[in-house]
Design an enzyme around this catalytic site. Structure first.
Site, mmCIF file in Angstrom:
data_model
loop_
_atom_site.group_PDB
_atom_site.id
_atom_site.type_symbol
_atom_site.label_atom_id
_atom_site.label_comp_id
_atom_site.label_asym_id
_atom_site.label_seq_id
_atom_site.Cartn_x
_atom_site.Cartn_y
_atom_site.Cartn_z
ATOM 1 N N ASN A 43 52.143 48.617 48.943
ATOM 2 C CA ASN A 43 52.220 47.154 48.849
ATOM 3 C C ASN A 43 50.828 46.558 48.652
ATOM 4 O O ASN A 43 50.642 45.635 47.882
ATOM 5 C CB ASN A 43 52.852 46.578 50.114
ATOM 6 C CG ASN A 43 52.778 45.069 50.142
ATOM 7 O OD1 ASN A 43 53.417 44.393 49.354
ATOM 8 N ND2 ASN A 43 51.947 44.522 51.024
ATOM 9 N N ASP A 92 47.038 42.540 48.505
ATOM 10 C CA ASP A 92 48.296 42.993 47.888
ATOM 11 C C ASP A 92 48.066 43.381 46.433
ATOM 12 O O ASP A 92 47.365 42.678 45.691
ATOM 13 C CB ASP A 92 49.345 41.876 47.941
ATOM 14 C CG ASP A 92 50.036 41.807 49.291
ATOM 15 O OD1 ASP A 92 49.330 41.813 50.319
ATOM 16 O OD2 ASP A 92 51.278 41.752 49.310
ATOM 17 N N ASP A 100 55.939 51.720 53.162
ATOM 18 C CA ASP A 100 55.480 50.697 54.088
ATOM 19 C C ASP A 100 55.661 49.303 53.482
ATOM 20 O O ASP A 100 55.534 49.127 52.275
ATOM 21 C CB ASP A 100 53.990 50.967 54.361
ATOM 22 C CG ASP A 100 53.391 50.019 55.360
ATOM 23 O OD1 ASP A 100 53.808 50.065 56.530
ATOM 24 O OD2 ASP A 100 52.498 49.230 54.981
ATOM 25 N N HIS A 106 57.527 43.264 51.033
ATOM 26 C CA HIS A 106 56.453 42.346 50.652
ATOM 27 C C HIS A 106 55.830 42.641 49.297
ATOM 28 O O HIS A 106 54.732 42.160 48.988
ATOM 29 C CB HIS A 106 55.375 42.349 51.739
ATOM 30 C CG HIS A 106 55.928 41.949 53.065
ATOM 31 N ND1 HIS A 106 56.452 40.702 53.295
ATOM 32 C CD2 HIS A 106 56.099 42.640 54.230
ATOM 33 C CE1 HIS A 106 56.897 40.630 54.546
ATOM 34 N NE2 HIS A 106 56.699 41.800 55.124
ATOM 35 N N GLU A 147 60.617 50.467 54.828
ATOM 36 C CA GLU A 147 60.449 49.588 55.985
ATOM 37 C C GLU A 147 60.751 48.163 55.531
ATOM 38 O O GLU A 147 59.925 47.529 54.869
ATOM 39 C CB GLU A 147 59.013 49.677 56.515
ATOM 40 C CG GLU A 147 58.800 48.780 57.733
ATOM 41 C CD GLU A 147 57.342 48.372 57.968
ATOM 42 O OE1 GLU A 147 57.008 48.064 59.100
ATOM 43 O OE2 GLU A 147 56.560 48.351 56.998
#
Ligand SMILES: [Ca+2]
Length: 538
Positions: free
Chosen positions: A132, A205, A236, A240, A273
């Site tokens: 991410n 990011d 992970d 996002h 996740e």
């Protein structure tokens, strides 16, 4: 009761009375491993704290290799390794080289040898892949910060300061981050473009609108799957990849990622996740083999602490307490939401992971509560994840370092593998019985875990459906598990009192195959001790 009836009653009671967390009969299928992903029991390792092979106090790959016999004996089928790539932080979630191993942990050759040794024991290896965001120190970001024309500028997400005024003012946190500031200035210069970092400024990011970034990550995935030989990835912060208002783009990205990884290995395992309620999480199922069920973890621990059934369905921040709440119905309601997006969806269950307070501390270090939590985890549906040290009752409360303390293998003078990179606050050889002592103790938490892992290997517990059993009392969690011709009944007593239950609904379930505590059953009554459990087969 007449004397003769009494006698028959007690003889019957004697026959089916059992003690301790052991299987009473052994008809488990004798499978040749490795098992399929949907029947596997997983073990999460924080490499830094697990086992040190060279005496520098830091856990390493060769240390893990030396503990594979321990893991095999425990009965696990797969390992999830927290990040191992170069990174400036102790936790290594801010990667600076996606194709490397941190020198503290060893070399690529060490890792290949670990995987080979694990595979020889039919243990699969899944590694954290933190895509991410990169670390601030990643050469891509160091280059990108140099200005709008920098080669890697578009690997990250930039915005003119005026366009993000409203977002800058927002103070919204999420389940997985307390950070309220997602746009960050370069070197404190608030007059220039800002970069997006969901978690904090040290984790910029990556920009997945840029096909070059996607290509980089597919290449890195190919490297670990093909050249190194891992069996899958734990992804992970999967929620996002794009901000929440672009959730559909995140779903689509993971679908593409899964397609790309399956081109390399059709049996690749991908677990995401996605820390959110089941409704928000379910569309992600299209891009993953499996997703973690955060609600389940919360429900089990809250139910035990409250001594009544709590069925959470709101990502662990809120929950229902009412007489109708039960875990089986929550599962049967929400699982189809995921299966709609992935008919082979595998649900991953756990009690806590490296981001949450340790189970034993949440349950006040009460051994009967800790054993009950494991009993519930392993009898409910889902592929269970054990967080390293959970099986010996390691303690730990946040901050994060203290839920990631060194594994206690043996008494201080005998423990050659104990890591010492940090000073533990909660878990020492005094506060927690070391693993090597628990291995030799049939009544230990470790032995309890071993017997539950063995029970979980039966198809009915790994693959079976679940139906609620209602005993009309809120301190009993009871359900059946059903697979083909096999049906098992499971009853857990959440209370700190012995309970006597009307056993009529269990009349077809005649044999006790597993129990915790002194359990007895006659035709009319089932007696469970405080926080005791029983598993019956038809
Ligand atoms: Ca070391």
């Amino acid at each position: 009761m007449k004397l003769q009836q009494q006698l028959i009653y007690y003889i019957l009671l004697l026959i089916i009375t059992s003690c301790g967390g052991r299987e009473m009969s052994q008809d488990a299928e004798n499978k040749s491993l490795p098992v399929a992903w949907n029947q596997a029991v997983f073990y999460e390792i924080f490499v830094q704290s697990f086992a040190d092979s060279d005496g520098d106090g830091i856990g390493d790959i060769n240390g893990m290799t030396s503990k594979l016999d321990y893991l095999k004996d425990l009965g696990i089928d797969a390992i999830w390794l927290m990040p191992m790539s170069p990174s400036p932080s102790y936790h290594k979630y801010d990667v600076t080289d996606y194709l490397g191993i941190h020198p503290d942990y060893g070399t690529i050759e060490d890792f290949k040898a670990f995987i080979q040794a694990a595979h020889q024991k039919n243990i699969k290896v899944v590694m954290d892949f933190v895509i991410n965001h990169s670390g601030y120190d990643h050469p891509w970001f160091q280059n990108a910060m140099q200005g709008k024309n920098a080669k890697y500028r578009d690997y990250y997400v930039w915005a003119d300061k005026d366009s993000i005024v409203e977002q800058m003012a927002k103070k919204v946190t999420s389940f997985d981050s307390d950070n309220v500031r997602q746009w960050h200035p370069v070197n404190g210069d608030s007059t220039k473009e800002h970069y997006y970092g969901f978690f904090y400024g040290g984790m910029p990011d990556l920009n997945y609108d840029n096909p070059a970034v996607r290509a980089e990550m597919y290449e890195a995935g190919k490297f670990w799957l093909t050249d190194v030989g891992v069996d899958g990835f734990r992804l992970d912060a999967a929620k996002h990849i794009y901000p929440d208002d672009r959730a559909e783009d995140s779903h689509a990205f993971w679908k593409e990622f899964k397609t790309e990884m399956e081109k390399i290995n059709p049996d690749v395992y991908l677990i995401g996740e996605v820390w959110a309620d089941a409704n928000t999480a379910s569309p992600y199922a299209a891009g993953f083999t499996s997703l973690f069920n955060f609600d389940r973890a919360f429900s089990i621990l809250e139910s035990i602490n409250k001594e009544r059934v709590v069925a959470a369905n709101i990502a662990g921040h809120s929950y229902q307490i009412d007489s109708t709440a039960n875990l089986a119905d929550v599962i049967n309601t929400s699982l189809p939401w995921f299966e709609k997006y992935n008919q082979n969806f595998v649900e991953a269950s756990f009690l806590s992971n490296h981001d949450q307070n340790r189970v034993a501390s949440v349950l006040g270090n009460d051994q009967s509560k800790i054993k009950l939590a494991a009993s519930m985890l392993f009898t409910l549906p889902g592929t269970p994840y054990i967080y390293y040290g959970e099986e010996i009752g390691m303690l730990g409360l946040k901050p994060d370092e203290n839920i990631r303390e060194p594994m206690v293998w043996d008494a201080d003078e005998l423990d050659g593998a104990r890591t010492s990179w940090m000073q533990p606050v909660y878990t020492t050889a005094t506060s927690v019985e070391p693993a090597m002592k628990q291995v030799r103790d049939d009544e230990s938490l470790l032995s309890h875990y071993k017997s539950l892992i063995s029970l979980k290997k039966r198809d009915v517990f790994s693959l079976g459906d679940i139906q609620n059993l209602d005993f009309g009392t809120y301190n009993i969690v009871a359900f059946t598990r059903n697979y083909g011709e096999t049906s098992a009944a499971v009853v857990h007593n959440l209370s700190n009192q012995k309970v006597e239950l009307d056993a009529q609904t269990l009349s077809d379930y005649s044999s006790i195959v597993w129990s915790q505590g002194e359990v007895s059953k006659s035709q009319s009554v089932l007696i469970l001790p405080a926080r005791g459990s029983v598993v019956l087969l038809k």
